[in-house]
Scaffold this motif. Structure first.
Motif, PDB file in Angstrom:
ATOM      1  N   ALA A  70     -17.750 -77.460  53.957  1.00 15.85           N
ATOM      2  CA  ALA A  70     -16.217 -76.835  53.949  1.00 15.85           C
ATOM      3  C   ALA A  70     -15.996 -75.809  52.899  1.00 15.85           C
ATOM      4  O   ALA A  70     -15.440 -74.754  53.245  1.00 15.85           O
ATOM      5  N   SER A  71     -16.513 -75.711  51.804  1.00 15.03           N
ATOM      6  CA  SER A  71     -16.488 -74.486  50.902  1.00 15.03           C
ATOM      7  C   SER A  71     -17.015 -73.464  51.512  1.00 15.03           C
ATOM      8  O   SER A  71     -16.413 -72.181  51.214  1.00 15.03           O
ATOM      9  N   LEU A  72     -18.040 -73.626  51.949  1.00 13.94           N
ATOM     10  CA  LEU A  72     -18.840 -72.120  52.675  1.00 13.94           C
ATOM     11  C   LEU A  72     -18.024 -71.894  53.934  1.00 13.94           C
ATOM     12  O   LEU A  72     -17.866 -70.589  53.883  1.00 13.94           O
ATOM     13  N   ILE A  73     -17.571 -72.545  54.631  1.00 14.73           N
ATOM     14  CA  ILE A  73     -16.813 -72.197  55.811  1.00 14.73           C
ATOM     15  C   ILE A  73     -15.453 -71.605  55.277  1.00 14.73           C
ATOM     16  O   ILE A  73     -15.140 -70.295  55.823  1.00 14.73           O
ATOM     17  N   MET A  74     -14.670 -71.907  54.375  1.00 17.14           N
ATOM     18  CA  MET A  74     -13.612 -71.279  53.790  1.00 17.14           C
ATOM     19  C   MET A  74     -14.034 -70.041  53.035  1.00 17.14           C
ATOM     20  O   MET A  74     -13.337 -68.993  53.151  1.00 17.14           O
ATOM     21  N   GLY A  75     -15.307 -69.903  52.488  1.00 16.61           N
ATOM     22  CA  GLY A  75     -15.538 -68.643  52.027  1.00 16.61           C
ATOM     23  C   GLY A  75     -15.749 -67.614  52.915  1.00 16.61           C
ATOM     24  O   GLY A  75     -15.293 -66.601  52.697  1.00 16.61           O
ATOM     25  N   LYS A  76     -16.235 -67.751  54.155  1.00 17.56           N
ATOM     26  CA  LYS A  76     -16.383 -66.909  55.023  1.00 17.56           C
ATOM     27  C   LYS A  76     -15.007 -66.545  55.730  1.00 17.56           C
ATOM     28  O   LYS A  76     -14.856 -65.470  55.963  1.00 17.56           O
ATOM     29  N   ALA A  77     -14.219 -67.635  55.964  1.00 14.49           N
ATOM     30  CA  ALA A  77     -12.877 -66.967  56.204  1.00 14.49           C
ATOM     31  C   ALA A  77     -12.080 -66.270  55.212  1.00 14.49           C
ATOM     32  O   ALA A  77     -11.620 -65.472  55.628  1.00 14.49           O
ATOM     33  N   ALA A  78     -12.138 -66.382  54.063  1.00 14.35           N
ATOM     34  CA  ALA A  78     -11.778 -65.712  53.028  1.00 14.35           C
ATOM     35  C   ALA A  78     -12.201 -64.311  53.038  1.00 14.35           C
ATOM     36  O   ALA A  78     -11.552 -63.197  52.974  1.00 14.35           O
ATOM     37  N   ARG A  79     -13.598 -64.251  53.281  1.00 11.78           N
ATOM     38  CA  ARG A  79     -14.184 -62.860  53.302  1.00 11.78           C
ATOM     39  C   ARG A  79     -13.503 -61.931  54.603  1.00 11.78           C
ATOM     40  O   ARG A  79     -12.891 -60.742  54.592  1.00 11.78           O
ATOM     41  N   ASP A  80     -13.413 -62.567  55.758  1.00 12.86           N
ATOM     42  CA  ASP A  80     -12.639 -62.176  56.927  1.00 12.86           C
ATOM     43  C   ASP A  80     -11.207 -61.597  56.510  1.00 12.86           C
ATOM     44  O   ASP A  80     -11.030 -60.569  57.245  1.00 12.86           O
ATOM     45  N   LEU A  81     -10.510 -62.716  55.928  1.00 18.12           N
ATOM     46  CA  LEU A  81      -9.131 -62.201  55.502  1.00 18.12           C
ATOM     47  C   LEU A  81      -9.192 -61.057  54.569  1.00 18.12           C
ATOM     48  O   LEU A  81      -8.368 -60.369  54.935  1.00 18.12           O
ATOM     49  N   PHE A  82     -10.049 -60.922  53.965  1.00 15.11           N
ATOM     50  CA  PHE A  82     -10.232 -59.768  53.029  1.00 15.11           C
ATOM     51  C   PHE A  82     -10.167 -58.694  53.810  1.00 15.11           C
ATOM     52  O   PHE A  82      -9.750 -57.694  53.462  1.00 15.11           O
ATOM     53  N   ARG A  83     -11.202 -58.828  54.590  1.00 15.26           N
ATOM     54  CA  ARG A  83     -11.342 -57.427  55.439  1.00 15.26           C
ATOM     55  C   ARG A  83     -10.296 -57.159  56.393  1.00 15.26           C
ATOM     56  O   ARG A  83     -10.385 -55.956  56.709  1.00 15.26           O
ATOM     57  N   LEU A  84      -9.455 -57.935  56.639  1.00 12.63           N
ATOM     58  CA  LEU A  84      -8.247 -57.846  57.269  1.00 12.63           C
ATOM     59  C   LEU A  84      -7.154 -57.435  56.588  1.00 12.63           C
ATOM     60  O   LEU A  84      -6.020 -57.237  56.805  1.00 12.63           O
ATOM     61  N   ASP A  85      -7.259 -57.337  55.105  1.00 18.84           N
ATOM     62  CA  ASP A  85      -6.320 -56.749  54.182  1.00 18.84           C
ATOM     63  C   ASP A  85      -5.391 -57.573  53.954  1.00 18.84           C
ATOM     64  O   ASP A  85      -4.167 -57.420  53.649  1.00 18.84           O
ATOM     65  N   ARG A  86      -5.773 -59.151  53.981  1.00 16.77           N
ATOM     66  CA  ARG A  86      -4.830 -60.219  53.882  1.00 16.77           C
ATOM     67  C   ARG A  86      -5.471 -60.630  52.456  1.00 16.77           C
ATOM     68  O   ARG A  86      -5.867 -61.782  52.487  1.00 16.77           O
ATOM     69  N   LEU A  87      -5.024 -59.775  51.534  1.00 22.59           N
ATOM     70  CA  LEU A  87      -5.409 -60.641  50.246  1.00 22.59           C
ATOM     71  C   LEU A  87      -4.703 -61.554  49.877  1.00 22.59           C
ATOM     72  O   LEU A  87      -5.371 -62.428  48.850  1.00 22.59           O
TER      73      LEU A  87
END
Length: 92
Positions: A15-32
């Motif tokens: 779950a932590s790894l999946i959420m980490g990937k989601a966080a990276r995608d959000l960062f790339r979308l400028d949703r800091l």
């Protein structure tokens, strides 16, 4: 450790790894804001994944929170010293 504890650990790690990937995608979308929340939850579940620390470091850098960024870059390098990009970012 019981089988239930081992199963919970595995689920938390995944779950932590999946959420980490989601966080990276959000960062790339400028949703800091969302990247920070999701990554924070991921690290609360399992503080080991270097990718989560890299994302959190990037979020802190974008917010000009230099000390927090350095702490997460250090954690990322400690957990995955073979990734040159993390070492480079820490050096900056």
């Amino acid at each position: 450790m019981s089988a239930a504890d081992e199963q919970d650990g595995t689920v938390s790690e995944r779950a932590s790894l999946i959420m980490g990937k989601a966080a990276r995608d959000l960062f790339r979308l400028d949703r800091l804001d969302l990247a920070r929340k999701v990554c924070g939850m991921a690290l609360a579940m399992d503080p080991r994944p270097a990718n989560c620390h890299s994302v959190m470091a990037s979020v802190h850098e974008a917010a000009r929170e230099w000390e927090q960024a350095i702490g997460h870059w250090r954690a990322a390098v400690a957990r995955a010293p073979d990734i040159p990009g993390r070492q480079f970012n820490l050096a900056l």
